[in-house]
Design a protein around this motif. Structure first.
Motif, PDB file in Angstrom:
ATOM      1  N   TRP A 197       0.812  -1.305  -0.163  1.00 10.04           N
ATOM      2  CA  TRP A 197       0.249   0.191   0.125  1.00 10.04           C
ATOM      3  C   TRP A 197       0.814   1.181  -0.065  1.00 10.04           C
ATOM      4  O   TRP A 197       1.873   1.392   0.607  1.00 10.04           O
ATOM      5  CB  TRP A 197      -0.939  -0.061   1.267  1.00 10.04           C
ATOM      6  N   LYS A 198       0.357   2.180  -0.504  1.00 11.00           N
ATOM      7  CA  LYS A 198       1.197   3.491  -0.659  1.00 11.00           C
ATOM      8  C   LYS A 198       1.690   4.022   0.559  1.00 11.00           C
ATOM      9  O   LYS A 198       2.938   4.486   0.874  1.00 11.00           O
ATOM     10  CB  LYS A 198       0.364   4.472  -1.585  1.00 11.00           C
ATOM     11  N   TYR A 199       0.697   4.074   1.534  1.00 12.21           N
ATOM     12  CA  TYR A 199       1.144   4.757   2.989  1.00 12.21           C
ATOM     13  C   TYR A 199       1.353   3.693   3.897  1.00 12.21           C
ATOM     14  O   TYR A 199       1.744   4.144   5.050  1.00 12.21           O
ATOM     15  CB  TYR A 199       0.062   5.422   3.241  1.00 12.21           C
ATOM     16  N   VAL A 200       1.110   2.449   3.665  1.00 11.11           N
ATOM     17  CA  VAL A 200       1.513   1.368   4.747  1.00 11.11           C
ATOM     18  C   VAL A 200       2.372   0.291   4.005  1.00 11.11           C
ATOM     19  O   VAL A 200       1.850  -0.733   3.809  1.00 11.11           O
ATOM     20  CB  VAL A 200       0.100   0.898   5.338  1.00 11.11           C
ATOM     21  N   PRO A 201       3.440   0.487   3.998  1.00 15.41           N
ATOM     22  CA  PRO A 201       4.358  -0.566   3.633  1.00 15.41           C
ATOM     23  C   PRO A 201       4.742  -1.969   4.211  1.00 15.41           C
ATOM     24  O   PRO A 201       4.736  -2.918   3.370  1.00 15.41           O
ATOM     25  CB  PRO A 201       5.669   0.236   3.407  1.00 15.41           C
ATOM     26  N   THR A 202       4.380  -1.792   5.717  1.00 18.62           N
ATOM     27  CA  THR A 202       4.493  -3.207   6.344  1.00 18.62           C
ATOM     28  C   THR A 202       3.406  -3.175   7.329  1.00 18.62           C
ATOM     29  O   THR A 202       3.071  -1.984   8.202  1.00 18.62           O
ATOM     30  CB  THR A 202       5.878  -3.411   6.889  1.00 18.62           C
ATOM     31  N   ILE A 203       3.125  -4.252   7.906  1.00 10.83           N
ATOM     32  CA  ILE A 203       1.966  -4.346   8.895  1.00 10.83           C
ATOM     33  C   ILE A 203       2.674  -5.889   9.690  1.00 10.83           C
ATOM     34  O   ILE A 203       2.948  -6.770   8.822  1.00 10.83           O
ATOM     35  CB  ILE A 203       0.739  -4.839   8.558  1.00 10.83           C
ATOM     36  N   ASN A 204       2.680  -5.875  10.880  1.00  7.93           N
ATOM     37  CA  ASN A 204       3.254  -6.957  11.561  1.00  7.93           C
ATOM     38  C   ASN A 204       2.217  -7.412  12.884  1.00  7.93           C
ATOM     39  O   ASN A 204       1.444  -6.300  13.510  1.00  7.93           O
ATOM     40  CB  ASN A 204       4.380  -6.946  12.133  1.00  7.93           C
ATOM     41  N   ILE A 205       1.799  -8.525  13.172  1.00  4.91           N
ATOM     42  CA  ILE A 205       1.186  -9.047  14.424  1.00  4.91           C
ATOM     43  C   ILE A 205       1.830 -10.153  14.915  1.00  4.91           C
ATOM     44  O   ILE A 205       2.701 -10.654  14.475  1.00  4.91           O
ATOM     45  CB  ILE A 205      -0.131  -9.636  13.982  1.00  4.91           C
ATOM     46  N   SER A 206       1.958 -10.276  16.372  1.00  2.00           N
ATOM     47  CA  SER A 206       2.500 -11.337  16.960  1.00  2.00           C
ATOM     48  C   SER A 206       1.345 -11.490  18.239  1.00  2.00           C
ATOM     49  O   SER A 206       0.780 -10.901  18.798  1.00  2.00           O
ATOM     50  CB  SER A 206       3.689 -10.920  17.325  1.00  2.00           C
ATOM     51  N   ALA A 207       1.840 -12.861  18.729  1.00  2.00           N
ATOM     52  CA  ALA A 207       1.312 -13.176  20.042  1.00  2.00           C
ATOM     53  C   ALA A 207       2.415 -14.014  20.620  1.00  2.00           C
ATOM     54  O   ALA A 207       3.255 -14.889  20.180  1.00  2.00           O
ATOM     55  CB  ALA A 207       0.082 -14.222  19.897  1.00  2.00           C
ATOM     56  N   ALA A 208       2.459 -13.766  22.117  1.00  2.00           N
ATOM     57  CA  ALA A 208       3.430 -14.437  22.895  1.00  2.00           C
ATOM     58  C   ALA A 208       2.896 -15.167  24.278  1.00  2.00           C
ATOM     59  O   ALA A 208       1.983 -14.575  24.652  1.00  2.00           O
ATOM     60  CB  ALA A 208       4.582 -13.514  23.434  1.00  2.00           C
ATOM     61  N   VAL A 209       3.615 -16.188  24.701  1.00  2.00           N
ATOM     62  CA  VAL A 209       3.076 -16.873  25.775  1.00  2.00           C
ATOM     63  C   VAL A 209       4.357 -17.169  26.723  1.00  2.00           C
ATOM     64  O   VAL A 209       5.348 -17.742  26.182  1.00  2.00           O
ATOM     65  CB  VAL A 209       2.528 -18.207  25.370  1.00  2.00           C
ATOM     66  N   GLU A 210       4.156 -16.911  27.975  1.00  2.00           N
ATOM     67  CA  GLU A 210       5.323 -17.036  28.634  1.00  2.00           C
ATOM     68  C   GLU A 210       4.773 -17.961  29.770  1.00  2.00           C
ATOM     69  O   GLU A 210       3.839 -17.658  30.746  1.00  2.00           O
ATOM     70  CB  GLU A 210       5.920 -15.765  29.190  1.00  2.00           C
ATOM     71  N   TYR A 211       5.468 -19.293  29.914  1.00  2.00           N
ATOM     72  CA  TYR A 211       5.228 -20.008  31.058  1.00  2.00           C
ATOM     73  C   TYR A 211       6.022 -20.146  32.025  1.00  2.00           C
ATOM     74  O   TYR A 211       7.369 -20.415  31.717  1.00  2.00           O
ATOM     75  CB  TYR A 211       4.770 -21.751  30.374  1.00  2.00           C
ATOM     76  N   ASN A 212       5.906 -19.971  33.336  1.00  2.00           N
ATOM     77  CA  ASN A 212       7.021 -20.004  34.437  1.00  2.00           C
ATOM     78  C   ASN A 212       6.512 -21.210  35.098  1.00  2.00           C
ATOM     79  O   ASN A 212       5.238 -21.197  35.658  1.00  2.00           O
ATOM     80  CB  ASN A 212       6.641 -18.903  35.170  1.00  2.00           C
ATOM     81  N   ALA A 213       7.028 -22.126  35.325  1.00  2.00           N
ATOM     82  CA  ALA A 213       6.886 -23.231  36.056  1.00  2.00           C
ATOM     83  C   ALA A 213       6.812 -23.243  37.606  1.00  2.00           C
ATOM     84  O   ALA A 213       7.402 -22.066  38.027  1.00  2.00           O
ATOM     85  CB  ALA A 213       7.934 -24.615  35.719  1.00  2.00           C
ATOM     86  N   ALA A 214       6.408 -23.902  38.200  1.00  2.00           N
ATOM     87  CA  ALA A 214       6.326 -23.895  39.840  1.00  2.00           C
ATOM     88  C   ALA A 214       7.518 -23.949  40.417  1.00  2.00           C
ATOM     89  O   ALA A 214       8.524 -24.776  39.870  1.00  2.00           O
ATOM     90  CB  ALA A 214       5.444 -25.093  40.409  1.00  2.00           C
TER      91      ALA A 214
END
Length: 814
Positions: A709-726
């Motif tokens: 797109w002329k005014y939006v050259p890149t788009i990024n999405i992300s999801a993160a999960v952080e698991y801390n054990a007992a």
């Protein structure tokens, strides 16, 4: 004419079949030239680096057919091209957050690739830092470096731990100069401007060889942004907002560089109120007000550069103490002094105070000033680096509600740092480095009423020699260092001021009716550090590394001489004057895998620490913690033998068929044991080390789109999960720690580049941390143990971490 002379000289000495390849290396996006980019022929040691104009000249012998040219630079994707008949090339490198092939600076004589460095090291790129939405730079690194954790006292206070070891065992460098504040304290973070950290490197394991004492666990090296050599004034504006604690942050920088001169100015401001969660509501006195100012200038010549830098850090930081009403669990505040202060009768903090940006009168004020010069010059095959710096750290902790302008602790630490290094390439395969560095320190209490440590002076110096040998697919490196440190303090007398009722320092000869809180002390510490290791590239996809290192750390002043209340930590510290220096032997074995569609790494380590220094809570004859009238607990430093071992693994999946897709996974597991025979087979009653992080897995899936797109050259999405054990391996002796259940945090984010002018794009990013608003407690959080009652009406004890947090970040380059 200047560019023609090197070519003519090469042609004169080169055999007839030899050919010359020249070119320029630039940033694919900004088109700025890249200095010190590596250029080499694949499968050989034939290579060079780009000069200050981004240009390189490389001699190629024999047939060109099937030969490849590999180009690398810190923070960029590696580029490999097939050599053709074309002799002048323009190579464009794109920025990347992949680190296996990234060049790093720390711990070697010159830049080298991570997988060729036998030391366990992780690089964090500028792209990763810019896209992060955390409360401070250490938290950003924790999210991206397996084996790195932090002891926290609220959102803005994070003390780095590497593989279960922290405080003065982790050395923090800022632009090559060691960060010197009161690292032993729990209740403040590192004094740097997170908005100006361009990239970072984390060395895991003893790094005493290059840096001396205090690098027993490793090094965190922070590199500030420097303007590119394009002859233009460029700038950047950054702004962010975080909903949980109302954090508002802004930063601005301007810079210029041409072939000879560079200048840069920077400033930032961040303010936040008390954070909240769904168990405690707003946590009283966790807000902050932080300001930063910096400037730099430098001169460049064909031989090297000389840079002069100045930074100022000023932070007003809340100090939570966790006092509450016993029935409603609402936070209370101290309004009386000494024996008049009954912690069970303190008034409740009202909603206006909880939601205000105005800090409590009981807070800390930390200032850090730094002036230093970096110099780097190349003379043929040799290189000289020289650093000289002065820094001052001032720390005030206000803990008197009846006289809020009277500091309880008020200390000033002056440090002079020096570092001189000479490196030479003896052959194409052998690099050799010798150097010496150290510091002079003077610490002084000023107008204070509490004195946990005495005034002291410290002189430190160390000399070292190390080398690196690279032959075909094998790289070997190692070295040895000797350190000596002298610590001196004079008799330190205190008494109660008859007018104020507070303590005060008294100097000789006016010592009538005083207490000698700190008798004079003089001690010399000496230590030897050794490191040897190697890497072997089995094939382009698999590399192995092994390293064995002996580290050294002299006891810090609080471990040796402390005897009093640190009002910010709410702890009475007791030291031991007879401590021996800590030494350790650590073995690291690692493997790196790299393919077109994925990259992976696995590292295992074993660390044996002799004369390990740790804190244990004191108890009375009945086994109850020793606590004063204000609820301050008493801890004493002990010394023992310790062992830590564990593993770290990473897996980064980025299929070429799914352009822009990345699935990154980091895992770390650490075990820590006190090997004192007294605690053998005692489990939680003494066999486990305090502040040992649990197993942790962070997995992040991201997708970058190029919609054209002329005014939006890149788009990024992300999801993160952080698991801390007992964490069920904890130090329960004298109620020092308690078990911590497992928990999982989820984050989601979306961002885009938006074009606002010709070749100018801004970055907009929205992120939600802790999406499901989980109430959790990390075993590395000091706030977990801020509890004064043995029973709670809601079944919850201590203070919980931050709840859901919406973060909006805007970066506008110009």
């Amino acid at each position: 004419m200047k560019n023609l002379l090197p070519l003519l000289s090469l042609l004169f000495f080169v055999p007839a079949k030899a050919q010359i390849i020249s070119g320029i290396i630039i940033d694919a996006e900004t088109k700025a030239v890249l200095v010190n980019a590596s250029v080499r022929i694949a499968g050989s040691t034939n290579g060079t680096y780009s000069d200050k104009n981004g240009k390189f000249v490389l001699m190629l012998s024999g047939d060109r057919s099937n030969k490849q040219l590999i180009s690398t630079h810190i923070g960029y994707n590696t580029d490999t091209i097939l050599i053709t008949e074309k002799t002048s090339l323009t190579i464009s490198l794109s920025a990347s957050n992949k680190t296996l092939n990234e060049l790093v600076i720390s711990g070697v004589s010159k830049a080298t690739r991570i997988k060729e460095n036998p030391v366990a090291i992780t690089a964090v790129s500028s792209k990763t830092i810019e896209r992060a939405s955390e409360n401070n730079i250490i938290d950003v690194l924790v999210k991206n470096v397996p084996g790195l954790t932090a002891v926290k006292t609220g959102p803005n206070i994070s003390k780095p731990f590497i593989r279960g070891l922290g405080y003065n065992r982790v050395l923090t460098l800022y632009d090559g100069i060691r960060q010197e504040g009161q690292q032993w304290g729990d209740e403040h973070g590192i004094e740097v401007d997170g908005y100006n950290v361009d990239r970072a490197e984390v060395i895991k394991g003893p790094a005493s060889l290059m840096y001396g004492s205090d690098a027993l666990a490793g090094v965190i090296s922070l590199f500030p942004y420097m303007p590119p050599n394009n002859g233009k004034i460029i700038g950047r504006f950054i702004s962010e907002y975080q909903s949980n604690n109302g954090l508002i942050g802004t930063g601005l920088r301007l810079g210029y560089r041409d072939n000879k001169w560079m200048w840069q100015v920077r400033g930032s401001y961040r303010i936040a109120k008390n954070y909240k969660n769904n168990i405690d509501g707003r946590v009283y006195n966790t807000g902050f007000n932080e300001k930063n100012v910096a400037a730099a200038t430098g001169y460049y010549s064909k031989y090297g550069k000389s840079l002069l830098n100045f930074t100022l850090y000023d932070n007003l930081q809340g100090i939570p103490d966790g006092s509450r009403d016993s029935t409603t669990r609402q936070f209370t505040k101290q309004v009386f002094e000494g024996t008049s202060d009954d912690i069970t009768q303190r008034p409740v903090v009202n909603n206006e105070e909880l939601n205000s940006y105005r800090l409590s009168p009981l807070h800390q004020h930390i200032q850090h000033y730094r002036v230093y010069t970096n110099n780097h010059y190349e003379l043929g095959k040799s290189r000289i680096d020289a650093l000289l710096g002065w820094q001052q750290n001032i720390r005030r902790e206000y803990n008197h509600p009846t006289q809020p302008h009277q500091a309880g602790m008020y200390v000033r630490l002056n440090t002079l740092n020096y570092d001189l290094r000479y490196a030479i390439s003896l052959t194409k395969e052998i690099d050799f480095t010798v150097g010496a560095n150290g510091m002079y320190q003077n610490n002084k209490s000023l107008d204070a009423t509490d004195f946990p440590i005495p005034d002291y002076t410290l002189f430190d110096v160390g000399a070292y020699a190390c080398g690196k040998w690279k032959h075909k697919k094998m790289t070997m490196s190692g070295g040895v260092r000797y350190d000596t440190r002298q610590v001196n303090s004079k008799d330190f007398y205190v008494r109660t001021n008859a007018q104020t009722g507070f303590g005060e320092q008294v100097r000789f000869p006016d010592t009538a009716n005083t207490t000698l809180q700190f008798p004079a002390f003089q001690k010399n510490y000496n230590g030897i550090s050794v490191s040897i290791g190697g890497t072997y590239e089995i094939n382009p996809h698999l590399s192995l590394k092994i390293n064995i290192a002996k580290g050294y750390r002299s006891p810090n002043i609080t471990e040796s001489l402390s005897n009093g209340l640190d009002p910010g930590a709410h702890i009475i510290y007791l030291g031991n004057r007879n401590f021996e220096p800590e030494t350790n032997w650590q073995e690291d074995i690692g493997a790196f895998f790299q393919f077109d569609d994925f990259a992976a790494s696995l590292s295992v380590f074993n660390n044996n620490v002799l004369h390990y220094i740790y804190l244990t809570q004191l108890a009375d004859a009945g086994g109850n913690p020793v606590i004063d009238a204000q609820g301050n607990k008493t801890f004493q430093y002990q010394q023992s033998t310790a062992q830590l071992y564990g593993a770290e693994a990473s897996l980064d999946i980025h299929p070429m068929a799914l352009k822009g897709f990345d699935w990154n996974n980091n895992f770390a597991l650490i075990y820590g044991f006190n090997r004192n025979e007294t605690f053998k087979d005692q489990g939680n009653s003494g066999a486990y080390l305090p502040l040992t992080p649990p197993a942790k897995l962070i997995t992040t899936i991201s997708q970058e789109f190029v919609p054209k797109w002329k005014y939006v050259p890149t788009i990024n999405i992300s999801a993160a999960v952080e698991y801390n054990a007992a964490q069920n391996r904890y130090l329960s002796l004298y109620n020092t720690e308690s078990a911590t259940p497992s928990y999982t945090l989820c984050d989601v984010a979306a961002g885009a580049e938006i074009r606002y002018a010709h070749h100018k794009t801004l970055q907009l990013r929205v992120q939600v941390n802790n999406v499901f608003d989980l109430a959790c407690q990390s075993n590395m959080s000091r706030l977990k143990y801020f509890e004064y009652y043995s029973a709670s009406p809601n079944g919850h004890y201590g203070i919980y971490g931050m709840g859901r947090n919406l973060c909006v970040k805007l970066i506008v380059p110009f």
